[in-house]
Design an enzyme around this catalytic site. Sequence first.
Site, PDB file in Angstrom:
ATOM      1  N   HIS A  78       0.860  -1.182   0.000  1.00  0.00           N
ATOM      2  CA  HIS A  78       0.000   0.000   0.000  1.00  0.00           C
ATOM      3  C   HIS A  78       0.893   1.228   0.000  1.00  0.00           C
ATOM      4  O   HIS A  78       2.009   1.192   0.530  1.00  0.00           O
ATOM      5  CB  HIS A  78      -0.921   0.008   1.222  1.00  0.00           C
ATOM      6  CG  HIS A  78      -1.998  -1.039   1.158  1.00  0.00           C
ATOM      7  ND1 HIS A  78      -2.658  -1.507   2.262  1.00  0.00           N
ATOM      8  CD2 HIS A  78      -2.512  -1.716   0.101  1.00  0.00           C
ATOM      9  CE1 HIS A  78      -3.552  -2.420   1.894  1.00  0.00           C
ATOM     10  NE2 HIS A  78      -3.474  -2.574   0.590  1.00  0.00           N
ATOM     11  N   HIS A  85       3.290   2.550   2.751  1.00  0.00           N
ATOM     12  CA  HIS A  85       4.454   1.753   3.196  1.00  0.00           C
ATOM     13  C   HIS A  85       5.485   1.507   2.092  1.00  0.00           C
ATOM     14  O   HIS A  85       6.662   1.319   2.394  1.00  0.00           O
ATOM     15  CB  HIS A  85       3.989   0.421   3.773  1.00  0.00           C
ATOM     16  CG  HIS A  85       2.964   0.600   4.859  1.00  0.00           C
ATOM     17  ND1 HIS A  85       3.291   1.077   6.104  1.00  0.00           N
ATOM     18  CD2 HIS A  85       1.617   0.437   4.856  1.00  0.00           C
ATOM     19  CE1 HIS A  85       2.195   1.176   6.841  1.00  0.00           C
ATOM     20  NE2 HIS A  85       1.165   0.805   6.107  1.00  0.00           N
ATOM     21  N   HIS A 130       2.512   0.599  11.320  1.00  0.00           N
ATOM     22  CA  HIS A 130       1.924   1.787  11.948  1.00  0.00           C
ATOM     23  C   HIS A 130       2.346   1.743  13.415  1.00  0.00           C
ATOM     24  O   HIS A 130       1.905   0.868  14.158  1.00  0.00           O
ATOM     25  CB  HIS A 130       0.399   1.784  11.806  1.00  0.00           C
ATOM     26  CG  HIS A 130      -0.051   2.005  10.399  1.00  0.00           C
ATOM     27  ND1 HIS A 130      -0.172   3.261   9.843  1.00  0.00           N
ATOM     28  CD2 HIS A 130      -0.365   1.130   9.419  1.00  0.00           C
ATOM     29  CE1 HIS A 130      -0.559   3.147   8.575  1.00  0.00           C
ATOM     30  NE2 HIS A 130      -0.681   1.868   8.293  1.00  0.00           N
TER      31      HIS A 130
HETATM   32 ZN   LIG Z   1      -2.264  -0.993   4.359  1.00  0.00          ZN
END
Ligand SMILES: [Zn+2]
Length: 286
Positions: free
Chosen positions: A101, A104, A242
């Site tokens: 994604h 990242h 995260h």
């Molecule tokens: Zn993600």
Amino acid sequence: MFASLAVAAAVAASGPATMAEWHTACDGKEGWSDPAPPLHVFGNTYDVGTCNITVLLITSSKGHVLLDGATAEAAPSIAANIERLGFKLSDVKLIGASHEHYDHVGGIAELQRRTGATLMAMPSAYVQLQTGQLDKNDPQFGSVAGFPAANVGIMLRDAFDVHQGGLRLTSWMTPGHAPGSTSWTWRSCENKKCVTIVYADSVSAVSAKDYRYSGHKAYVRAFRDTLRFIGRMRCDLLITPHPGASQFIERLEGKAPLVGPGQCAAYAANGRAALDARLAKEAATK
Ligand SMILES: [Zn+2]
């Protein structure tokens, strides 16, 4: 006094930041690209990412490994953080990713250009990283932006050992949050104490508006296998893409144990509870 202040201002900061410096840069910042100063995590492991996205640098005397690249906008600050720590960009030899994604892996293409490093990917993430597009089976397909296409040079497998200098990192297939989700483990030592670090991928059930997990039984089965696997990993020090998902900053400043038992089990249990809640919600809105 003025002279010494001027001298201090002219000398660029070097080495890892203090938590006070990190807070000055990041408090109140909620974006994924906000530049953060680099942090020392443990032994040869550093966080060179942004205020809200983890990017890890694992170093050796014969080349370094970078895990993730945050957003495309963040690439210059990641490169600057590596240099601030005293490492050469050209010594970054390998790049790995958590999941495909843009928050990242968006910066990976640019970091590849700046370092010359080889990108490693699972077969399940290969096409996405090469094209910058999400897989059609990704729960978030159609709802999030793509990212700059990168150039995969090494194909990984589950439980695959990657060697660089004296480093050995192991890649694990952990599909669920994304089809290509990958987790990483390595041993890191500091003052004769050695720990197993787990960079466990995101385990949140986040999707496009119309997506129903209940309509994708095999995908959910694989997701549950991942949660079971992460929950049972040998795991002394958990890091997540995260940082907030594992209270990483709080743990770095000693408000909770940085190293200790049960971190991966708790992380997986949170992911399982959220997936169960999501499936229950879908069942109630048939
Ligand atoms: Zn993600």
